[in-house]
Motif scaffolding. Structure first.
Motif, PDB file in Angstrom:
ATOM      1  N   ASP A 128      -3.228  -4.150  -2.174  1.00  0.00           N
ATOM      2  CA  ASP A 128      -2.331  -3.329  -2.992  1.00  0.00           C
ATOM      3  C   ASP A 128      -3.096  -2.107  -3.459  1.00  0.00           C
ATOM      4  N   LEU A 129      -2.492  -0.934  -3.338  1.00  0.00           N
ATOM      5  CA  LEU A 129      -3.137   0.293  -3.801  1.00  0.00           C
ATOM      6  C   LEU A 129      -2.152   1.447  -3.786  1.00  0.00           C
ATOM      7  N   VAL A 130      -2.525   2.483  -4.522  1.00  0.00           N
ATOM      8  CA  VAL A 130      -1.888   3.789  -4.405  1.00  0.00           C
ATOM      9  C   VAL A 130      -3.021   4.738  -4.032  1.00  0.00           C
ATOM     10  N   ARG A 151       0.850  -1.189   0.000  1.00  0.00           N
ATOM     11  CA  ARG A 151       0.000   0.000   0.000  1.00  0.00           C
ATOM     12  C   ARG A 151       0.888   1.243   0.000  1.00  0.00           C
ATOM     13  N   GLY A 177       0.235   9.979  -8.281  1.00  0.00           N
ATOM     14  CA  GLY A 177      -0.397   8.755  -7.826  1.00  0.00           C
ATOM     15  C   GLY A 177      -0.968   7.938  -8.971  1.00  0.00           C
ATOM     16  N   ARG A 178      -1.612   8.621  -9.916  1.00  0.00           N
ATOM     17  CA  ARG A 178      -2.152   7.913 -11.086  1.00  0.00           C
ATOM     18  C   ARG A 178      -1.027   7.260 -11.885  1.00  0.00           C
ATOM     19  N   PHE A 222      -1.453  -1.221  -9.720  1.00  0.00           N
ATOM     20  CA  PHE A 222      -2.273  -1.224  -8.516  1.00  0.00           C
ATOM     21  C   PHE A 222      -3.464  -0.292  -8.753  1.00  0.00           C
ATOM     22  N   SER A 230       0.392   4.288  -9.914  1.00  0.00           N
ATOM     23  CA  SER A 230      -0.520   3.138  -9.886  1.00  0.00           C
ATOM     24  C   SER A 230      -0.499   2.393 -11.221  1.00  0.00           C
ATOM     25  N   GLU A 231      -0.385   3.128 -12.318  1.00  0.00           N
ATOM     26  CA  GLU A 231      -0.282   2.478 -13.630  1.00  0.00           C
ATOM     27  C   GLU A 231       1.007   1.666 -13.718  1.00  0.00           C
ATOM     28  N   PHE A 263      -5.824   2.844  -8.109  1.00  0.00           N
ATOM     29  CA  PHE A 263      -5.558   4.195  -7.611  1.00  0.00           C
ATOM     30  C   PHE A 263      -6.822   4.772  -7.004  1.00  0.00           C
TER      31      PHE A 263
END
Length: 88
Positions: A72-74, A2, A17-18, A26, A21-22, A28
């Motif tokens: 999992d993330l942004v 994360r 962040g975008r 993950f 995430s790409e 977004f």
């Protein structure tokens, strides 16, 4: 994994962040965008109608929900997110 992005308003958290995430593949999330979508109101309207405290309560609840449902993330946090309720 994360990844949480924090910083001042306009510092590029959502933009970077975008992209991150790409690259990481993950999902977004922009916490402010999630709040606006759930509330059906702009942040300015939420502050005016409900006050900052209620906004921060909503923010904390959604931060926890998004965190709890994603391994999992942004996530781009709002500028004030780390300053309240031990969110940091």
């Amino acid at each position: 994994m994360r990844v949480y992005l924090i910083g001042f308003m306009g510092s590029g958290k959502s933009h970077w962040g975008r992209l991150l995430s790409e690259r990481m593949q993950f999902p977004f999330y922009d916490l402010d965008d999630v709040i606006v979508k759930r509330a059906g109101k702009s942040i300015t309207e939420i502050f005016a109608e409900l006050g900052e405290e209620q906004f921060r309560v909503m923010e904390k609840a959604l931060l926890e929900e998004i965190t709890d449902t994603n391994q999992d993330l942004v996530l781009s946090c709002g500028g004030g997110t780390p300053c309240f309720f031990g969110n940091i």
